[in-house]
Design an enzyme around this catalytic site. Structure first.
Site, short mmCIF file in Angstrom:
data_model
loop_
_atom_site.label_atom_id
_atom_site.label_comp_id
_atom_site.label_asym_id
_atom_site.label_seq_id
_atom_site.Cartn_x
_atom_site.Cartn_y
_atom_site.Cartn_z
CE LYS A 184 -1.76 2.79 2.98
NZ LYS A 184 -1.87 4.10 2.31
CD GLU A 258 13.00 3.99 8.13
OE1 GLU A 258 12.88 5.00 8.86
OE2 GLU A 258 12.95 4.04 6.90
CB CYS A 292 12.60 8.90 8.89
SG CYS A 292 13.02 7.77 7.58
CD GLU A 389 10.30 12.34 12.18
OE1 GLU A 389 11.15 11.86 11.41
OE2 GLU A 389 9.28 11.72 12.53
#
Length: 478
Positions: A184, A258, A292, A389
């Site tokens: 997906k 991850e 990331c 983040e």
């Protein structure tokens, strides 16, 4: 001082990409509509134009895709590794042949500059398929036993920041090890995965080996929760990763995650300043900071703080923001209105908490989603911009005096995905890298990737590794 030369526009042609007005789901080798007929639109972040309409998969469609993958698994897993390798090699070569087309498509759908999709993303995509094609007939020599077996059906959910590269990270090792796939892609960047479905057909891949189901988070949740999925691989936010871990807890599904990061880029007083500045810029402004493993926290030794900041600000003033299809563009568009709102809110919060905000003079286009490259100085470890983040072109600058303080500050985060070290001393690189709780530590460089090298994190940055020999383990019954 003589005026700098202006860059003339150097746009890449859109004509190389033929985007259909609508796309279906790719299930069992065919494009098909969603069972309930639902669709959503995908837009270009730099212009807000609608690129195409895409089918939205519901639970019934996910079930159909998993059944197709399960049926294909029997024959695919029984093929000799050398035969599976031929398909992977073929896919890799087709990706190379169509790389210009795919680079333009990715830039249109994602918003990142064409020079990044063309020079970084696409070569790495092809390299991952070439690399894992080489492993397909050597699994008995990978260190996981004499005859390691595939798991079955892999349910894979990927993010919007590197749509085609994350697809390659997931699909290449899964196919090499004999698994079949239901993937997906992200809701805002589905097109390159659908073009990849066409590449699978072009390569003659047996039906059902790769299935692509498009949709939002509900589609991903249905895939992850499906009882006949044996392996779940997810790249995305830590919050969603925690939900996935709860979903698969108590099942026999193998899981790799991850997740987010807040990477520290540590610059010591003996570092080559100009080289470090280039690494800092690449570390946080590559792909508009929507990475990331971005080096979003800059830790500078106190004695060189002013010199480094002056040099960094000069360099930021030369970055070109604008049309991502222009080959001269350094900073493209933010991927979505939602992401832009998040970046804006966190940057405003940093300012409200007392950090000093700076951006170069930068004219933002009137349409699309844009955010100027931004620096925060006078940042403490308590500031939100140093902890959360942001996933945007925002750099927080902190200082340190000793290597021990640098390590303590770098590790003072719930994340542990990446870090960078800048110094002339090899012994210091080794000593500091050994103490950093980060899955990847770069020395005198940043954001360098290679299919032979494992990638993954500690703590809230997830677990498991992708890439290299280690990346095979997640798809084998060992």
């Amino acid at each position: 001082m003589a005026p700098a030369f202006e860059y003339a526009p150097a746009p890449e042609s859109r004509a190389i990409v033929d985007i259909a007005p609508s796309y279906g789901l790719f299930i069992d080798g065919e494009f098909t509509e969603a069972a309930d007929g639902k669709v959503f639109k995908t837009v270009s972040p730099s212009t807000e134009e609608v690129l195409s309409e895409v089918a939205e998969a519901g639970e019934a469609d996910v079930d159909r895709a998993v059944k197709a993958a399960r049926k294909a698994f029997e024959k695919w897993s029984a093929l000799p590794g050398s035969e599976r390798a031929k398909y992977l090699f073929r896919i890799a070569r087709i990706i190379q042949e169509r790389s210009r087309e795919l680079a333009v498509l990715e830039t249109l759908d994602n918003g990142k500059p064409i020079k990044e999709t063309r020079d970084a993303d696409l070569p790495l995509v092809a390299a991952h398929f070439f690399y894992y094609a080489g492993w397909a007939d050597k699994l008995g020599h990978a260190g996981f036993g004499a005859n390691p077996q595939p798991l079955g059906v892999a349910g894979q959910v990927i993010p919007w920041n590197f749509p085609l590269l994350m697809l390659a990270w997931k699909i290449a090792p899964a196919l090499a090890t004999g698994n079949t796939v239901v993937l997906k892609p992200a809701e805002t960047t589905p097109l390159s995965a659908l073009f990849f479905a066409d590449i699978c057909r072009q390569a003659g891949l047996p039906k059902g080996v790769v299935n692509i189901v498009t949709g939002d988070g509900r589609t991903g949740a249905a895939l992850i929760a499906h009882p006949d999925v044996n392996k779940v691989a997810f790249t995305g936010s830590t919050a969603v990763g925690k939900e996935i871990a709860r979903t698969v807890a108590g099942t026999r599904k193998k899981l790799t995650l991850e997740l987010g990061g807040k990477g520290a880029n540590i610059v010591f007083d003996d570092a080559p300043i100009d080289q470090a500045v280039e690494g800092i810029v690449g570390g946080i402004f590559f792909n508009q900071g929507q990475v990331c493993c971005a080096g979003s926290r800059l830790l500078v030794q106190e004695s060189i703080h002013d010199e480094l900041l002056d040099s960094l600000k000069r360099r930021l003033s030369t970055l070109r923001l604008g049309d991502p299809l222009d080959k001269n563009t350094d900073i493209g568009a933010i991927n979505s209105a939602e992401q832009l709102a998040r970046i804006t809110a966190l940057a405003d919060q940093g300012e409200a908490e007392g950090a000093e905000r700076w951006s170069p003079a930068c004219e933002l286009p009137s349409t699309g989603y844009w955010f100027a490259p931004t620096l925060f100085t006078n940042v403490t470890q308590a500031h939100t911009v140093a902890r959360d983040e942001i996933f945007g072109p925002v750099l927080s600058v902190l200082t340190f005096r000793t290597p021990d303080e640098a390590v303590a500050k770098a590790n003072n985060t719930p994340y542990g995905l990446s870090a960078g070290i800048w110094t002339e001393k090899g012994s210091r690189i080794l000593a500091v890298a050994n103490k950093l709780r980060a899955g990847v530590v770069w020395s005198n460089t940043f954001n360098k990737f290679d299919p032979t090298s494992p990638f993954g994190g500690y703590k809230e940055s997830g677990f498991g590794r992708e890439g290299g020999r280690h990346g095979l383990e997640a798809y084998l019954d060992v």
